[in-house]
Design a protein around this motif. Structure first.
Motif, PDB file in Angstrom:
ATOM      1  N   THR A 177      -6.781   5.902  -7.875  1.00  0.00           N
ATOM      2  CA  THR A 177      -6.035   4.721  -7.463  1.00  0.00           C
ATOM      3  C   THR A 177      -4.943   4.423  -8.474  1.00  0.00           C
ATOM      4  O   THR A 177      -4.840   5.063  -9.518  1.00  0.00           O
ATOM      5  CB  THR A 177      -6.969   3.506  -7.340  1.00  0.00           C
ATOM      6  N   ARG A 204      -1.591   4.701  -4.721  1.00  0.00           N
ATOM      7  CA  ARG A 204      -2.449   5.856  -4.447  1.00  0.00           C
ATOM      8  C   ARG A 204      -3.757   5.302  -3.875  1.00  0.00           C
ATOM      9  O   ARG A 204      -4.560   4.736  -4.599  1.00  0.00           O
ATOM     10  CB  ARG A 204      -2.725   6.652  -5.724  1.00  0.00           C
ATOM     11  N   TYR A 205      -3.937   5.479  -2.580  1.00  0.00           N
ATOM     12  CA  TYR A 205      -5.103   4.854  -1.938  1.00  0.00           C
ATOM     13  C   TYR A 205      -5.614   5.787  -0.852  1.00  0.00           C
ATOM     14  O   TYR A 205      -5.183   5.719   0.293  1.00  0.00           O
ATOM     15  CB  TYR A 205      -4.716   3.497  -1.369  1.00  0.00           C
ATOM     16  N   ASN A 206      -6.511   6.684  -1.243  1.00  0.00           N
ATOM     17  CA  ASN A 206      -7.141   7.600  -0.296  1.00  0.00           C
ATOM     18  C   ASN A 206      -8.631   7.286  -0.258  1.00  0.00           C
ATOM     19  O   ASN A 206      -9.311   7.312  -1.289  1.00  0.00           O
ATOM     20  CB  ASN A 206      -6.920   9.059  -0.728  1.00  0.00           C
ATOM     21  N   LEU A 207      -9.139   6.988   0.929  1.00  0.00           N
ATOM     22  CA  LEU A 207     -10.534   6.582   1.061  1.00  0.00           C
ATOM     23  C   LEU A 207     -11.508   7.698   0.704  1.00  0.00           C
ATOM     24  O   LEU A 207     -12.674   7.432   0.410  1.00  0.00           O
ATOM     25  CB  LEU A 207     -10.798   6.094   2.491  1.00  0.00           C
ATOM     26  N   LEU A 208     -11.054   8.946   0.735  1.00  0.00           N
ATOM     27  CA  LEU A 208     -11.913  10.065   0.366  1.00  0.00           C
ATOM     28  C   LEU A 208     -11.954  10.289  -1.142  1.00  0.00           C
ATOM     29  O   LEU A 208     -12.801  11.044  -1.632  1.00  0.00           O
ATOM     30  CB  LEU A 208     -11.444  11.354   1.060  1.00  0.00           C
ATOM     31  N   PHE A 255      -7.449   9.819   6.071  1.00  0.00           N
ATOM     32  CA  PHE A 255      -7.920   8.645   5.324  1.00  0.00           C
ATOM     33  C   PHE A 255      -6.999   8.303   4.140  1.00  0.00           C
ATOM     34  O   PHE A 255      -7.461   7.755   3.146  1.00  0.00           O
ATOM     35  CB  PHE A 255      -9.355   8.847   4.827  1.00  0.00           C
ATOM     36  N   ASP A 256      -5.723   8.646   4.253  1.00  0.00           N
ATOM     37  CA  ASP A 256      -4.778   8.356   3.177  1.00  0.00           C
ATOM     38  C   ASP A 256      -3.980   7.108   3.558  1.00  0.00           C
ATOM     39  O   ASP A 256      -2.979   7.183   4.275  1.00  0.00           O
ATOM     40  CB  ASP A 256      -3.833   9.542   2.954  1.00  0.00           C
ATOM     41  N   VAL A 257      -4.428   5.971   3.073  1.00  0.00           N
ATOM     42  CA  VAL A 257      -3.800   4.693   3.424  1.00  0.00           C
ATOM     43  C   VAL A 257      -2.402   4.601   2.822  1.00  0.00           C
ATOM     44  O   VAL A 257      -1.489   4.048   3.438  1.00  0.00           O
ATOM     45  CB  VAL A 257      -4.677   3.521   2.939  1.00  0.00           C
ATOM     46  N   PRO A 314     -11.993   7.647  -3.936  1.00  0.00           N
ATOM     47  CA  PRO A 314     -11.964   6.255  -4.406  1.00  0.00           C
ATOM     48  C   PRO A 314     -11.595   6.109  -5.872  1.00  0.00           C
ATOM     49  O   PRO A 314     -11.126   5.057  -6.287  1.00  0.00           O
ATOM     50  CB  PRO A 314     -13.396   5.764  -4.129  1.00  0.00           C
ATOM     51  N   PHE A 362       0.815  -1.209   0.000  1.00  0.00           N
ATOM     52  CA  PHE A 362       0.000   0.000   0.000  1.00  0.00           C
ATOM     53  C   PHE A 362       0.853   1.265   0.000  1.00  0.00           C
ATOM     54  O   PHE A 362       0.377   2.331  -0.423  1.00  0.00           O
ATOM     55  CB  PHE A 362      -0.950   0.009   1.196  1.00  0.00           C
ATOM     56  N   ALA A 391      -3.704   8.103   8.481  1.00  0.00           N
ATOM     57  CA  ALA A 391      -4.582   6.964   8.203  1.00  0.00           C
ATOM     58  C   ALA A 391      -6.023   7.220   8.613  1.00  0.00           C
ATOM     59  O   ALA A 391      -6.947   6.958   7.841  1.00  0.00           O
ATOM     60  CB  ALA A 391      -4.056   5.719   8.908  1.00  0.00           C
TER      61      ALA A 391
END
Length: 287
Positions: free
Chosen positions: A54, A45-49, A263-265, A51, A41, A259
Motif C-alpha cells: 500500500t 497502491r491498492y490491490n486486494l490480493l 482486484f486492483d482498486v 494487502p 484511490f 477492479a
C-alpha cells in the motif's frame, strides 16, 4: 422605499437559499464524495490480493494504463461503439418519427410496439439476442439464413462488435423515436401544407422543414445517449465477456476487469479517471 424593497428581496433570497441548501448539499455530497474517492484511490497502491503493498503511488497507475495497449484498444472500441449506435439510432429514429407521424391503420399499436424495447432490461435483451436471435444453431437469424440456402453465422465469434452494436441500437432506437416523435407533434402542419401547395416534394419537405425542426431534439438525443453509451457493460458481459480477445472490451468493461477480476482498486480508479476525461471530451464535441 428602495431600502425596504432591497431588504425584502434580501430576506426573501435568504429564505429561498435556506430552503434549497439541504437538497443542494445532499446532491453535492452524493456526487463529490464518490468522485473524490475515485481520484484518491487512483493515486494509491491498492490491490486486494496484496494487502501489504500500500501507499502513495503518484502517477504510477496512470502511467501503467497509458502504456498498456489494452487501454487504447478499449478506448477505440468505446468510441466506435458509441458512434455507430448514435448513427443508427438518430437516423433510424428520425425516419421512424416521420413515418409514425403519418396517419395509418393501427398507428397507436405500432407506436407502442416500436417504443417497447426501450423498457426491456439490458441484461434481458442481451440474453434474448444471444440465445433466441443470434444463436448459430437455434436462433431466428440462423433459421432465416438456412431458409435462404445460406450458411448460419456465428455472430459473436465472427462479428462480435457488430453484434453488440445491433443489440444496443435495438435498445436505444425507441428512445430516439420517442423524443423525436414528441418533437414532431409541434411541427406546424400549415407550413407543411403551404410547402406542398408550392410544389415541394416529400424529400424537400423533409430536408428543409422537418429536419431543421428536429435539430434541437436530435441534439438532445445525442447528448443523452452519449452519456449512457459510454458506460455500456451488461450487453458485453452477458454476450462476449469482452472477447474474442479485446474485440468488444470497452472502457467500462476494462475497468471491471481491473477492479473485480484483478482486484486492483488503484488501477481501476485510474481507469475511472480516464473515463471521466474521455466523457467530458466527447461531451464537448457532441454539443
Amino acid at each position: 422605499m428602495n431600502r425596504t424593497r432591497a431588504s425584502g428581496r434580501t430576506v426573501g433570497g435568504l429564505r429561498t437559499l435556506s430552503l434549497q441548501a439541504p437538497a443542494v448539499s445532499l446532491l453535492l455530497l452524493w456526487m463529490i464524495v464518490p468522485l473524490g474517492m475515485t481520484i484518491w484511490f487512483s493515486f494509491q497502491r491498492y490491490n486486494l490480493l496484496m494487502p501489504g503493498m500500500t501507499g502513495f503511488a503518484g502517477l504510477e497507475n496512470y502511467e501503467y494504463l497509458l502504456t498498456d495497449p489494452a487501454l487504447w484498444s478499449a478506448m477505440g472500441t468505446t468510441l466506435l461503439l458509441v458512434g455507430s449506435v448514435l448513427v443508427v439510432t438518430v437516423v433510424g429514429g428520425t425516419l421512424l418519427a416521420v413515418l409514425f407521424q403519418q396517419e395509418f391503420a393501427g398507428r397507436g399499436i405500432a407506436r407502442v410496439l416500436a417504443i417497447s424495447p426501450f423498457f426491456v432490461m439490458p441484461t434481458v435483451s442481451a440474453l434474448v439476442w444471444k440465445n433466441m436471435m443470434m444463436h448459430p444453431s437455434n436462433g431466428v437469424l440462423a433459421w432465416l439464413a438456412q431458409s435462404l440456402g445460406l450458411p448460419a453465422l456465428d455472430w459473436f465469434s465472427s462479428l462480435p462488435l457488430t453484434s453488440i452494436i445491433i443489440i444496443v441500437s435495438w435498445q436505444w432506437l425507441p428512445f430516439a423515436l420517442l423524443i423525436l416523435l414528441t418533437a414532431m407533434q409541434s411541427l406546424d402542419e400549415d407550413q407543411v401544407e403551404a410547402a406542398r401547395m408550392d410544389g415541394a416534394g416529400p424529400l424537400a419537405i423533409f430536408f428543409f422543414i422537418t429536419l431543421p425542426h428536429l435539430r434541437r431534439a436530435i441534439s438532445v438525443v445525442i447528448m443523452i445517449e452519449m452519456i449512457f453509451l459510454l458506460t455500456i457493460f451488461a450487453e458485453i458481459f452477458v454476450t462476449t465477456s469482452g472477447g474474442p480477445g479485446l474485440a468488444t472490451t470497452n472502457l467500462a468493461y476494462l475497468i471491471y476487469i481491473q477492479a473485480l477480476l484483478d482486484f486492483d482498486v488503484g488501477l481501476a480508479s485510474a481507469g475511472g479517471g480516464i473515463a471521466i476525461i474521455l466523457a467530458n471530451i466527447v461531451a464537448i464535441f457532441g454539443r
